[in-house]
Write a protein that holds these residues in place. Structure first.
Motif, PDB file in Angstrom:
ATOM      1  N   SER A  80      32.606   3.905  12.996  1.00  0.00           N
ATOM      2  CA  SER A  80      33.484   3.427  14.382  1.00  0.00           C
ATOM      3  C   SER A  80      34.192   4.799  14.865  1.00  0.00           C
ATOM      4  O   SER A  80      34.238   4.803  16.074  1.00  0.00           O
ATOM      5  N   GLU A  81      34.707   5.221  13.649  1.00  0.00           N
ATOM      6  CA  GLU A  81      35.256   6.685  14.331  1.00  0.00           C
ATOM      7  C   GLU A  81      34.487   7.545  14.904  1.00  0.00           C
ATOM      8  O   GLU A  81      34.890   8.347  15.929  1.00  0.00           O
ATOM      9  N   VAL A  82      33.283   7.666  14.235  1.00  0.00           N
ATOM     10  CA  VAL A  82      32.266   8.815  14.844  1.00  0.00           C
ATOM     11  C   VAL A  82      31.742   8.465  16.083  1.00  0.00           C
ATOM     12  O   VAL A  82      31.554   8.871  17.059  1.00  0.00           O
ATOM     13  N   ALA A  83      31.610   7.037  16.304  1.00  0.00           N
ATOM     14  CA  ALA A  83      31.130   6.459  17.341  1.00  0.00           C
ATOM     15  C   ALA A  83      32.121   6.568  18.670  1.00  0.00           C
ATOM     16  O   ALA A  83      31.810   6.981  19.771  1.00  0.00           O
ATOM     17  N   ALA A  84      33.253   6.367  18.163  1.00  0.00           N
ATOM     18  CA  ALA A  84      34.483   6.545  19.412  1.00  0.00           C
ATOM     19  C   ALA A  84      34.414   7.976  19.886  1.00  0.00           C
ATOM     20  O   ALA A  84      34.570   8.407  20.772  1.00  0.00           O
ATOM     21  N   GLU A  85      34.610   8.918  18.719  1.00  0.00           N
ATOM     22  CA  GLU A  85      34.709  10.118  19.187  1.00  0.00           C
ATOM     23  C   GLU A  85      33.569  10.722  20.004  1.00  0.00           C
ATOM     24  O   GLU A  85      33.806  11.426  20.975  1.00  0.00           O
ATOM     25  N   HIS A  86      32.400  10.337  19.744  1.00  0.00           N
ATOM     26  CA  HIS A  86      31.032  10.849  20.367  1.00  0.00           C
ATOM     27  C   HIS A  86      30.972  10.187  21.735  1.00  0.00           C
ATOM     28  O   HIS A  86      30.470  11.062  22.572  1.00  0.00           O
ATOM     29  N   ALA A  87      31.304   9.046  21.910  1.00  0.00           N
ATOM     30  CA  ALA A  87      31.271   8.354  23.044  1.00  0.00           C
ATOM     31  C   ALA A  87      32.349   9.076  23.924  1.00  0.00           C
ATOM     32  O   ALA A  87      32.096   9.186  25.216  1.00  0.00           O
ATOM     33  N   ALA A  88      33.338   9.397  23.436  1.00  0.00           N
ATOM     34  CA  ALA A  88      34.278  10.327  24.416  1.00  0.00           C
ATOM     35  C   ALA A  88      33.775  11.605  24.821  1.00  0.00           C
ATOM     36  O   ALA A  88      33.896  11.895  26.191  1.00  0.00           O
ATOM     37  N   ALA A  89      32.930  12.207  23.851  1.00  0.00           N
ATOM     38  CA  ALA A  89      32.459  13.611  24.204  1.00  0.00           C
ATOM     39  C   ALA A  89      31.313  13.267  25.263  1.00  0.00           C
ATOM     40  O   ALA A  89      30.872  14.127  26.275  1.00  0.00           O
ATOM     41  N   LEU A  90      30.552  12.259  25.228  1.00  0.00           N
ATOM     42  CA  LEU A  90      29.368  11.935  26.074  1.00  0.00           C
ATOM     43  C   LEU A  90      30.164  11.510  27.290  1.00  0.00           C
ATOM     44  O   LEU A  90      29.270  12.001  28.452  1.00  0.00           O
ATOM     45  N   ASP A  91      30.949  10.750  27.470  1.00  0.00           N
ATOM     46  CA  ASP A  91      31.761  10.604  28.962  1.00  0.00           C
ATOM     47  C   ASP A  91      32.070  11.714  29.397  1.00  0.00           C
ATOM     48  O   ASP A  91      31.793  11.996  30.696  1.00  0.00           O
ATOM     49  N   VAL A  92      32.362  12.925  29.008  1.00  0.00           N
ATOM     50  CA  VAL A  92      32.765  14.274  29.539  1.00  0.00           C
ATOM     51  C   VAL A  92      31.571  14.823  29.964  1.00  0.00           C
ATOM     52  O   VAL A  92      31.265  15.240  31.302  1.00  0.00           O
ATOM     53  N   GLN A  93      30.552  14.718  29.176  1.00  0.00           N
ATOM     54  CA  GLN A  93      29.225  15.130  29.505  1.00  0.00           C
ATOM     55  C   GLN A  93      28.390  14.493  30.924  1.00  0.00           C
ATOM     56  O   GLN A  93      27.878  15.219  31.541  1.00  0.00           O
ATOM     57  N   ILE A  94      28.900  13.045  30.765  1.00  0.00           N
ATOM     58  CA  ILE A  94      28.179  12.460  31.793  1.00  0.00           C
ATOM     59  C   ILE A  94      29.078  12.656  33.023  1.00  0.00           C
ATOM     60  O   ILE A  94      28.276  12.806  34.232  1.00  0.00           O
ATOM     61  N   SER A  95      30.227  13.048  33.157  1.00  0.00           N
ATOM     62  CA  SER A  95      30.962  13.339  34.271  1.00  0.00           C
ATOM     63  C   SER A  95      30.502  14.628  34.807  1.00  0.00           C
ATOM     64  O   SER A  95      30.168  14.822  35.959  1.00  0.00           O
ATOM     65  N   ILE A  96      30.376  15.453  33.939  1.00  0.00           N
ATOM     66  CA  ILE A  96      30.006  16.905  34.290  1.00  0.00           C
ATOM     67  C   ILE A  96      28.508  17.009  34.937  1.00  0.00           C
ATOM     68  O   ILE A  96      27.982  17.389  36.207  1.00  0.00           O
ATOM     69  N   LEU A  97      27.500  16.195  34.504  1.00  0.00           N
ATOM     70  CA  LEU A  97      26.249  15.858  34.970  1.00  0.00           C
ATOM     71  C   LEU A  97      26.168  15.114  36.370  1.00  0.00           C
ATOM     72  O   LEU A  97      25.666  15.460  37.264  1.00  0.00           O
ATOM     73  N   ARG A  98      27.242  14.198  36.576  1.00  0.00           N
ATOM     74  CA  ARG A  98      27.221  13.546  37.560  1.00  0.00           C
ATOM     75  C   ARG A  98      27.781  14.328  38.635  1.00  0.00           C
ATOM     76  O   ARG A  98      27.419  14.208  39.861  1.00  0.00           O
ATOM     77  N   LEU A  99      28.781  15.354  38.480  1.00  0.00           N
ATOM     78  CA  LEU A  99      29.481  16.411  39.428  1.00  0.00           C
ATOM     79  C   LEU A  99      27.876  17.315  40.079  1.00  0.00           C
ATOM     80  O   LEU A  99      27.890  17.439  41.044  1.00  0.00           O
ATOM     81  N   ARG A 100      27.263  17.704  38.681  1.00  0.00           N
ATOM     82  CA  ARG A 100      26.056  18.622  39.113  1.00  0.00           C
ATOM     83  C   ARG A 100      25.353  17.832  39.945  1.00  0.00           C
ATOM     84  O   ARG A 100      24.594  18.491  40.921  1.00  0.00           O
ATOM     85  N   ARG A 101      24.797  16.839  39.580  1.00  0.00           N
ATOM     86  CA  ARG A 101      23.790  15.798  40.483  1.00  0.00           C
ATOM     87  C   ARG A 101      24.610  15.641  41.869  1.00  0.00           C
ATOM     88  O   ARG A 101      23.450  15.638  42.857  1.00  0.00           O
TER      89      ARG A 101
END
Length: 311
Positions: A80-101
């Motif tokens: 659960s700790e890993v999943a929460a941390e990785h989900a947060a990192a993915l949110d940042v990546q998704i935000s960056i990709l959304r901006l680029r798109r």
């Protein structure tokens, strides 16, 4: 140990679908360790290695790093700790990709120059504080020196975009376009004129109620005529123009004469700005508000009708 069953690395590969090379790599990294070795030095793995490797494969496909995976399988970190941390990192990546798109989509529609493309990307990647400073600078230019009462505070709030953290592609694209528009000196000057005209209709520290906004009056009188297909140069437009100038004369306590008509014409010309409509449309998209009806067509009708009758 399940009756002492041990698997060779080849058997483990068959059971997990991983290659021998991959399992050997994980074994060398300490992620899955052999339970024993043969006299010849070949590795042998306990049955629980199958489950561990299945977990490793899933986490790797989710993009989790090997050091983190080793800590998970060694129970130093919970899933659960890993999943929460990785989900947060993915949110940042998704935000960056959304901006680029969003920037690339806008660029595909507009064919910008390389410099314009750079500016679009810079505007898209501004922090929340930087976005706030950009809009505050625009609104300071528009309202500086005008009345500072609750009406202007409300006007500033009504013109402030709030790009949400989980913004959609359309909201990001709208922000880029709005930010570009806010930097345009001509647009700033146009908004300033509108704000100054509006401030002139507000009471100045006296109990006198504010005068009706003549832009709003013109809009409300003209839109029904436009809906009916009445042309501004037709005789059917005469009562509409007469009602508009009469409202203006009454509101300002002035005679309904040529001077008043010229003043009203200048006022409505200033309000007939398609960029203002575009700003409000983009603002509504960003803030998830209902998109307002465009004001410019009604102002253009009014200006045309007044000019014809002033000739």
């Amino acid at each position: 140990m399940d009756g002492g069953i041990l698997y060779s690395i080849g058997e483990l590969a068959q059971r997990t679908g991983l290659t021998v090379k991959t399992i050997r790599f994980y074994s060398d990294r300490g992620i899955v360790s052999p339970a024993d070795r043969t006299h010849a030095g070949y590795r042998r793995y306990a049955p629980d290695a199958v489950a561990r490797l299945a977990l490793v494969r899933t986490l790797r496909e989710l993009g989790v790093g090997l050091d983190t995976i080793r800590r998970v399988v060694d129970q130093e970190l919970s899933l659960s700790e890993v999943a929460a941390e990785h989900a947060a990192a993915l949110d940042v990546q998704i935000s960056i990709l959304r901006l680029r798109r969003a920037v690339l989509t806008a660029a595909a529609e507009r064919e910008p120059t390389p410099k314009e493309m750079e500016i679009m990307y810079q505007l898209a990647t501004l922090s929340e504080a930087e976005r706030r400073r950009l809009i505050d600078d625009l609104l300071d230019t528009v309202f500086e020196g005008l009345h500072s009462g609750p009406q202007h505070a409300a006007a500033r709030r009504s013109m402030t975009p709030e790009l949400p953290d989980n913004s959609t592609d359309d909201q990001v694209r709208a922000w880029v376009e709005l930010a570009e528009l806010s930097l345009d000196p001509d647009f700033r000057a146009s908004l300033r004129r509108l704000a100054a005209d509006h401030a002139a209709d507000l009471p100045d520290g006296t109990p006198t109620p504010p005068r009706p906004d003549m832009v709003a009056v013109a809009r409300d009188l003209v839109r029904p005529a436009m809906t009916c297909g009445i042309s501004p140069d037709s005789p059917q437009a005469d009562p509409v123009v007469a009602a508009l100038t009469a409202h203006c004369a009454l509101a300002h306590g002035r005679p309904d004469d040529a001077d008043l008509h010229r003043w009203l014409l200048r006022r409505l010309e200033a309000a007939s700005d398609p960029d203002r409509d575009e700003y409000l449309r983009l603002l509504a998209l960003i803030n998830d508000w209902p998109v307002p009806e465009r004001l410019a067509p009604a102002m253009d009708w009014s200006v045309t009708a007044l000019r014809i009758r002033a000739a």
